[in-house]
Scaffold this active site. Structure first.
Site, PDB file in Angstrom:
ATOM      1  N   ASP A  47      -1.628   5.910  -1.131  1.00 24.77           N
ATOM      2  CA  ASP A  47      -1.624   7.055  -2.042  1.00 24.77           C
ATOM      3  C   ASP A  47      -0.634   8.107  -1.554  1.00 24.77           C
ATOM      4  OD1 ASP A  47      -3.586   5.922  -3.604  1.00 24.77           O
ATOM      5  OD2 ASP A  47      -5.235   6.959  -2.587  1.00 24.77           O
ATOM      6  N   TYR A  75      -6.933   2.586   9.803  1.00 22.62           N
ATOM      7  CA  TYR A  75      -6.579   3.938   9.373  1.00 22.62           C
ATOM      8  C   TYR A  75      -7.117   4.984  10.333  1.00 22.62           C
ATOM      9  CZ  TYR A  75      -5.740   1.726   4.810  1.00 22.62           C
ATOM     10  OH  TYR A  75      -5.286   0.921   3.789  1.00 22.62           O
ATOM     11  N   TYR A 179     -11.363   1.487  -0.063  1.00 23.64           N
ATOM     12  CA  TYR A 179     -10.919   2.855  -0.341  1.00 23.64           C
ATOM     13  C   TYR A 179     -11.521   3.796   0.705  1.00 23.64           C
ATOM     14  CZ  TYR A 179      -8.836   1.611  -4.817  1.00 23.64           C
ATOM     15  OH  TYR A 179      -8.041   1.061  -5.800  1.00 23.64           O
TER      16      TYR A 179
END
Length: 317
Positions: A47, A75, A179
């Site tokens: 994103d 992440y 997500y």
């Protein structure tokens, strides 16, 4: 008259460090222009909010990108506790606020609940399409799609790195399609205070790390072009940044075959390998000159099936 520069057939893997505030697709288009590449595609959308590792495949490498796409990602995420937003990140509108009075032990207890396999509903502010339209377009129009299918995800590891002034920093290793914004939003609900992402960075895809020596930013690529007036020289320099196919498919075992068998594979002939009976995938190489041919699957009867071959090698056989 303007001189039209013919686009190049480039094969290789570029490890790009994406900056925040720009889409993955825009980064891809910039890179294609810099390399004057005919064909390229990125692995794993980030994103605009997110930075970090965005591998870009050129040319025929795009047909093998799936072997990296499907791997786990790692992440670093920083979240603000006490505020829930409609987008689960700092760009959204605050829909709930609550004072935070939590201990590290309470946070750790809730974080541990996310380990393992679970079902996750994609966030409304995402590029996932519903009836051909991205979800974020419905969200912006005030339409909430309630019957979205949940996807199976897996959190392999989730670690609390820091907790200070209502901010937590986590390291999350997860399966494809997870997500992180949804993880943080759900964690905020679990902690009964709300939470949203304020910083997100991808630091690894499978075995490939953001710390690899070839990782480069778009800005650094532009500087390379500016510093070398000779176009051919700058392209040669940039090509040194490209990694071989092995970085995408190194987890797949190798199989070395004779020139004759390679010719038969290319011509679609039926081939049986008596020494191999497991149904699995192999990297196929020509054993004398070690040319990478492609990836083939071998069924339980020893026959080579479902080959994905490099088009560029066909002219040599």
């Amino acid at each position: 008259m303007l001189k039209i520069i013919k686009k190049q057939n480039i094969n290789g893997l570029l490890l790009l460090d994406k900056s925040i505030g720009v889409t993955s697709n825009k980064i891809l288009q910039y890179v294609k222009i810099i390399f004057n590449a005919k064909k390229a595609g990125y692995i794993g959308t980030l994103d605009p909010l997110a930075s970090g590792l965005l591998p870009i495949c050129f040319g025929e490498y795009t047909k093998f990108s799936q072997y990296l796409v499907n791997k786990n990602k790692t992440y670093l995420v920083t979240a603000l506790l006490g505020e829930k937003t409609n987008t689960a990140d700092k760009y959204g509108s605050i829909i709930k606020k609550k004072n935070v009075n939590l201990t590290i032990e309470e946070i750790l207890k809730k974080i541990n609940l996310f380990k393992g396999e679970s079902k996750q509903k994609p966030p409304m502010y995402s590029a996932i399409k519903y009836k051909g339209i991205p979800l974020y377009k419905y969200a912006r129009a005030g339409i909430n799609i309630t019957n979205l299918k949940k996807k199976t995800i897996k959190i392999y590891q989730i670690k609390l790195l820091n907790f200070y002034q209502n901010k937590i920093k986590l390291q999350i290793n997860c399966s494809k399609g997870t997500y992180i914004r949804s993880i943080i939003d759900d964690l905020g609900d679990q902690l009964n205070c709300g939470a949203h992402v304020i910083k997100l960075r991808r630091i690894a895809i499978s075995h490939i790390s953001i710390l690899h020596k070839n990782v480069i930013t778009l800005e650094q690529l532009k500087i390379l072009i500016m510093n070398y007036k000779n176009h051919k020289l700058s392209i040669l320099l940039i090509k040194k940044l490209l990694l071989p196919i092995n970085y995408i498919i190194c987890h797949i075992p190798k199989l070395y075959l004779s020139n004759l068998l390679i010719k038969k594979i290319i011509n679609g002939k039926k081939i049986k390998l008596t020494s191999i009976i497991d149904k699995t995938k192999f990297q196929i190489f020509e054993k004398k000159i070690l040319n990478f041919i492609g990836i083939c699957q071998i069924n339980n009867k020893g026959y080579i099936i479902k080959c994905k071959l490099m088009n560029s090698i066909k002219k040599f056989y």
